[in-house]
Motif scaffolding. Structure first.
Motif, PDB file in Angstrom:
ATOM      1  N   LYS A  94      35.640 -48.357  99.536  1.00 22.86           N
ATOM      2  CA  LYS A  94      36.552 -48.411  99.051  1.00 22.86           C
ATOM      3  C   LYS A  94      37.878 -48.793  99.281  1.00 22.86           C
ATOM      4  CE  LYS A  94      34.531 -45.334  95.672  1.00 22.86           C
ATOM      5  NZ  LYS A  94      33.408 -45.946  95.155  1.00 22.86           N
ATOM      6  N   PHE A  95      38.605 -48.324 100.292  1.00 27.83           N
ATOM      7  CA  PHE A  95      39.685 -49.128 101.297  1.00 27.83           C
ATOM      8  C   PHE A  95      39.692 -50.185 101.794  1.00 27.83           C
ATOM      9  CE2 PHE A  95      41.663 -49.963 105.841  1.00 27.83           C
ATOM     10  CZ  PHE A  95      42.690 -49.167 105.256  1.00 27.83           C
ATOM     11  N   LYS A  96      38.433 -50.672 102.038  1.00 28.03           N
ATOM     12  CA  LYS A  96      38.145 -51.783 102.152  1.00 28.03           C
ATOM     13  C   LYS A  96      39.226 -52.697 101.353  1.00 28.03           C
ATOM     14  CE  LYS A  96      35.784 -55.582 103.987  1.00 28.03           C
ATOM     15  NZ  LYS A  96      33.971 -56.242 104.271  1.00 28.03           N
ATOM     16  N   ASN A  97      38.138 -52.354 100.147  1.00 26.15           N
ATOM     17  CA  ASN A  97      38.693 -52.971  99.131  1.00 26.15           C
ATOM     18  C   ASN A  97      39.673 -52.462  98.534  1.00 26.15           C
ATOM     19  OD1 ASN A  97      36.015 -53.668  97.872  1.00 26.15           O
ATOM     20  ND2 ASN A  97      35.352 -51.909  97.062  1.00 26.15           N
ATOM     21  N   LEU A  98      40.881 -51.645  98.765  1.00 21.82           N
ATOM     22  CA  LEU A  98      41.891 -51.743  97.933  1.00 21.82           C
ATOM     23  C   LEU A  98      43.392 -52.539  98.961  1.00 21.82           C
ATOM     24  CD1 LEU A  98      43.814 -49.579  96.489  1.00 21.82           C
ATOM     25  CD2 LEU A  98      44.062 -48.217  98.245  1.00 21.82           C
ATOM     26  N   LYS A  99      42.244 -52.844 100.621  1.00 22.34           N
ATOM     27  CA  LYS A  99      43.265 -53.455 100.821  1.00 22.34           C
ATOM     28  C   LYS A  99      43.175 -55.140 100.660  1.00 22.34           C
ATOM     29  CE  LYS A  99      41.920 -54.826 105.614  1.00 22.34           C
ATOM     30  NZ  LYS A  99      41.102 -54.519 106.811  1.00 22.34           N
ATOM     31  N   GLN A 100      41.696 -55.422 100.481  1.00 23.00           N
ATOM     32  CA  GLN A 100      41.878 -56.574  99.934  1.00 23.00           C
ATOM     33  C   GLN A 100      42.913 -56.990  98.226  1.00 23.00           C
ATOM     34  OE1 GLN A 100      37.652 -57.337  99.333  1.00 23.00           O
ATOM     35  NE2 GLN A 100      37.603 -57.957 101.336  1.00 23.00           N
ATOM     36  N   GLY A 101      42.329 -56.039  98.099  1.00 20.16           N
ATOM     37  CA  GLY A 101      43.301 -55.858  96.062  1.00 20.16           C
ATOM     38  C   GLY A 101      44.989 -55.999  96.449  1.00 20.16           C
ATOM     39  N   TRP A 102      45.399 -55.482  97.834  1.00 14.58           N
ATOM     40  CA  TRP A 102      46.590 -55.159  98.408  1.00 14.58           C
ATOM     41  C   TRP A 102      47.078 -56.609  98.932  1.00 14.58           C
ATOM     42  CZ3 TRP A 102      50.653 -53.012  95.235  1.00 14.58           C
ATOM     43  CH2 TRP A 102      50.577 -52.225  95.366  1.00 14.58           C
ATOM     44  N   SER A 103      46.424 -57.169  99.389  1.00 12.26           N
ATOM     45  CA  SER A 103      46.712 -58.864 100.464  1.00 12.26           C
ATOM     46  C   SER A 103      47.367 -59.652  99.286  1.00 12.26           C
ATOM     47  CB  SER A 103      45.250 -58.764 100.896  1.00 12.26           C
ATOM     48  OG  SER A 103      44.630 -58.184 102.008  1.00 12.26           O
ATOM     49  N   ASN A 104      48.579 -60.079  99.611  1.00 17.45           N
ATOM     50  CA  ASN A 104      48.815 -60.858  99.348  1.00 17.45           C
ATOM     51  C   ASN A 104      49.839 -60.846  97.248  1.00 17.45           C
ATOM     52  OD1 ASN A 104      49.236 -62.888 101.396  1.00 17.45           O
ATOM     53  ND2 ASN A 104      46.623 -63.167 100.579  1.00 17.45           N
ATOM     54  N   TYR A 105      48.874 -59.803  97.182  1.00 16.70           N
ATOM     55  CA  TYR A 105      50.134 -58.941  95.925  1.00 16.70           C
ATOM     56  C   TYR A 105      51.532 -58.626  95.977  1.00 16.70           C
ATOM     57  CZ  TYR A 105      49.176 -57.817  91.025  1.00 16.70           C
ATOM     58  OH  TYR A 105      49.416 -57.288  89.646  1.00 16.70           O
ATOM     59  N   GLU A 106      52.000 -58.356  94.781  1.00 21.93           N
ATOM     60  CA  GLU A 106      53.779 -58.085  94.592  1.00 21.93           C
ATOM     61  C   GLU A 106      53.572 -57.824  93.363  1.00 21.93           C
ATOM     62  OE1 GLU A 106      56.002 -61.355  97.507  1.00 21.93           O
ATOM     63  OE2 GLU A 106      55.493 -61.812  94.810  1.00 21.93           O
ATOM     64  N   ILE A 107      54.470 -56.449  93.606  1.00 20.95           N
ATOM     65  CA  ILE A 107      55.293 -55.320  92.469  1.00 20.95           C
ATOM     66  C   ILE A 107      55.649 -56.493  91.841  1.00 20.95           C
ATOM     67  CG2 ILE A 107      55.043 -53.417  90.994  1.00 20.95           C
ATOM     68  CD1 ILE A 107      52.845 -53.715  92.120  1.00 20.95           C
TER      69      ILE A 107
END
Length: 190
Positions: A111-124
């Motif tokens: 799940k940590f890996k999934n969260l890391k992938q989700g935040w990669s290159n993502y901005e708020i």
């Protein structure tokens, strides 16, 4: 990554309910002071007044390390003539809980890996209440990870016992080494 590519990546993870509204959200400016610090072992994101995520990948404690720490504590206790309460229950604790601990720490790291992938290159962006990806994927996934480290989980209980063992070893090794007086150190195993 442009807005269209970002939308395609997000669509792989969640179904965007209102694509036009989400595209409009992605065209808004990024929140002032927004930062992401993502490494192999950490995820930190937020902006000036808010932190969205502060997570660490879990290192797996090997059962052999745990049992070796118990053995080391026993020998230090004998050397320092220290009575250790509850030490005999630690081996049984490791035997009874290691499989569940290993299963939970593995699930946490996935799940940590999934969260890391989700935040990669993502901005708020400004008005992130409209951010479907953040609200429907990133935030719930972070909440799940948070629940996985509550004190009543096998993952936390095993880590806490291991760190208590390390602390007791450090205390006996550093402060009591070589003294001839009788000491009592209490260890309680839940």
């Amino acid at each position: 990554m442009n807005k269209q590519e970002k939308l395609i990546e997000i669509s792989k993870l969640i179904t965007v309910k209102d694509e036009d509204k989400f595209k409009e959200y992605l065209n808004r400016p990024v929140v002032s002071g927004f930062y992401t610090n993502i490494t192999d072992k950490t995820i930190e994101t937020g902006f000036d007044s808010t932190r969205f995520v502060h997570r660490y990948k879990k290192e797996i404690i090997k059962k052999e390390e745990f049992l070796q720490a118990v053995k080391q504590l026993r020998s230090l206790g004998k050397f320092n003539k220290t009575k250790l309460k509850g030490i005999n229950k630690l081996t049984k604790f490791a035997d009874d809980n290691y499989y569940d601990y290993l299963k939970e720490v593995t699930e946490y790291n996935i799940k940590f890996k999934n969260l890391k992938q989700g935040w990669s290159n993502y901005e708020i962006h400004v008005g992130y209440g409209d951010d479907e990806f953040f609200n429907n994927y990133l935030q719930p996934l972070n909440f799940v990870l948070n629940k996985m480290v509550y004190r009543n989980t096998n993952l936390s209980r095993f880590e806490i016992k291991y760190h208590e063992l390390q602390q007791a070893i450090k205390e006996l090794d550093g402060q009591l080494s070589g003294e001839n007086s009788y000491h009592t150190t209490s260890m309680i195993v839940a």
